[in-house]
Design a protein around this motif. Structure first.
Motif, short mmCIF file in Angstrom:
data_model
loop_
_atom_site.label_atom_id
_atom_site.label_comp_id
_atom_site.label_asym_id
_atom_site.label_seq_id
_atom_site.Cartn_x
_atom_site.Cartn_y
_atom_site.Cartn_z
N PHE A 1 36.01 0.68 -1.72
CA PHE A 1 36.98 -0.25 -2.30
C PHE A 1 37.23 0.08 -3.78
N GLN A 2 37.26 1.38 -4.07
CA GLN A 2 37.48 1.90 -5.43
C GLN A 2 36.42 1.42 -6.42
N LEU A 3 35.27 1.05 -5.89
CA LEU A 3 34.09 0.71 -6.68
C LEU A 3 32.97 1.65 -6.24
N LYS A 4 31.83 1.58 -6.88
CA LYS A 4 30.73 2.47 -6.49
C LYS A 4 30.19 2.06 -5.13
N GLY A 5 30.12 3.00 -4.22
CA GLY A 5 29.55 2.75 -2.90
C GLY A 5 28.13 3.30 -2.81
N GLY A 6 27.60 3.34 -1.60
CA GLY A 6 26.25 3.87 -1.42
C GLY A 6 25.62 3.40 -0.13
N ILE A 7 24.29 3.29 -0.16
CA ILE A 7 23.50 2.89 1.01
C ILE A 7 23.23 1.39 0.96
N GLY A 8 23.45 0.72 2.08
CA GLY A 8 23.10 -0.69 2.21
C GLY A 8 22.42 -0.92 3.54
N SER A 9 21.68 -2.00 3.64
CA SER A 9 20.96 -2.28 4.89
C SER A 9 20.75 -3.78 5.04
N ALA A 10 20.58 -4.21 6.28
CA ALA A 10 20.34 -5.63 6.56
C ALA A 10 19.70 -5.76 7.94
N SER A 11 19.16 -6.93 8.21
CA SER A 11 18.63 -7.23 9.54
C SER A 11 18.87 -8.70 9.85
N ARG A 12 18.89 -9.02 11.13
CA ARG A 12 18.99 -10.40 11.58
C ARG A 12 18.08 -10.61 12.79
N LEU A 13 17.53 -11.80 12.88
CA LEU A 13 16.69 -12.19 14.02
C LEU A 13 17.57 -12.93 15.01
N VAL A 14 17.68 -12.38 16.21
CA VAL A 14 18.59 -12.91 17.22
C VAL A 14 17.79 -13.58 18.34
N PRO A 15 17.91 -14.89 18.49
CA PRO A 15 17.19 -15.57 19.58
C PRO A 15 17.87 -15.34 20.92
N VAL A 16 17.08 -14.96 21.92
CA VAL A 16 17.57 -14.81 23.29
C VAL A 16 16.58 -15.55 24.18
N GLY A 17 16.96 -16.72 24.64
CA GLY A 17 16.01 -17.56 25.36
C GLY A 17 14.88 -17.97 24.43
N GLU A 18 13.66 -17.74 24.87
CA GLU A 18 12.50 -18.06 24.04
C GLU A 18 12.06 -16.89 23.17
N ALA A 19 12.70 -15.75 23.35
CA ALA A 19 12.33 -14.56 22.58
C ALA A 19 13.22 -14.40 21.35
N SER A 20 12.72 -13.64 20.39
CA SER A 20 13.49 -13.30 19.19
C SER A 20 13.55 -11.78 19.07
N HIS A 21 14.74 -11.25 18.88
CA HIS A 21 14.93 -9.80 18.77
C HIS A 21 15.48 -9.47 17.39
N THR A 22 15.06 -8.33 16.86
CA THR A 22 15.51 -7.90 15.53
C THR A 22 16.61 -6.87 15.66
N VAL A 23 17.73 -7.14 15.01
CA VAL A 23 18.85 -6.20 14.94
C VAL A 23 18.94 -5.70 13.50
#
Length: 219
Positions: free
Chosen positions: A169-191
């Motif tokens: 976006f005409q600004l400095k770019g680079g490396i970024g990262s994130a995660s989310r915990l996704v509930p599926v039934g009684e389990a939780s999965h990490t994306v």
């Protein structure tokens, strides 16, 4: 500041690092080259601590914009497995990094391509000519090895590794990262996700629905 103290978009909770390394076993390493006109590097994503050639990982890909020079994508889509770490670098260094991946696989599996199958290197790129003199072909095979050795669960983000010369976006770019915990039934999965940001015009930048880029462009 902890990851959980940062502003956040969406309703799902992040993992403890809010990074791709919240997915069990995943680590990230960088090798940054920053000297004068050379502003580039390599970023490596390891799927686990073992040898992915011996212990393959299920994988798939979706191409949103085919304007890129990847190596290994066709076979990944055909066979559905990952055989090397995922490597990111600049456009002109894809072949060099793929060669480094092949040599690394042979070093750990001397019969690769003989009594064992060949290996499918996997390298993706972005053009960092915004800051880097890409014609210098500065990235060497040793830089891939250093990024691989640097891989850990806690890793730098921003203007590092493959993100060193990026613009977004005409600004400095680079490396970024994130995660989310996704509930599926009684389990939780990490994306988890890792982004090499190198795209966009400033007026198109929107954050949480707000036209931030248009406001910046008007200044």
């Amino acid at each position: 500041m902890s990851a959980n103290a940062l502003p956040r978009i969406g309703g799902l909770r992040p993992g403890p690092r809010d990074a791709i390394s919240d997915v069990a076993g995943v680590t990230v390493g960088h090798r940054t080259l920053a000297e004068g006109p050379v502003q580039t590097g390599v970023t490596v994503i390891r799927p686990h601590a073992g040898d992915p050639f011996r212990d393959k990982v299920p994988a798939a890909a979706v191409v949103l914009n085919g304007f890129g020079k990847s190596i290994g994508l066709v076979q990944l889509e055909e066979l559905g497995v990952l055989e090397t770490p995922i490597a990111l670098t600049n456009t002109f260094s894809v072949g060099t990094v793929a060669g480094a991946q092949i040599r690394d696989c042979i070093a750990h599996n001397p019969e690769t391509g003989r009594s064992l199958p060949t290996v499918n290197p996997l390298v993706f790129e972005c053009n960092d000519g915004f800051l880097n003199d890409i014609q210098r072909l500065a990235v060497g095979e040793a830089d891939y090895q250093r990024a691989l050795a640097d891989a850990g669960a806690d890793f730098a983000q921003g203007s590092v590794g493959a993100g060193r010369g990026m613009s977004s976006f005409q600004l400095k770019g680079g490396i970024g990262s994130a995660s989310r915990l996704v509930p599926v039934g009684e389990a939780s999965h990490t994306v988890g996700t890792l982004v090499l940001a190198n795209y966009g015009r400033q007026p198109e930048l929107r954050l949480a629905g707000h036209a931030v880029g248009a406001r910046l462009a008007a200044l």
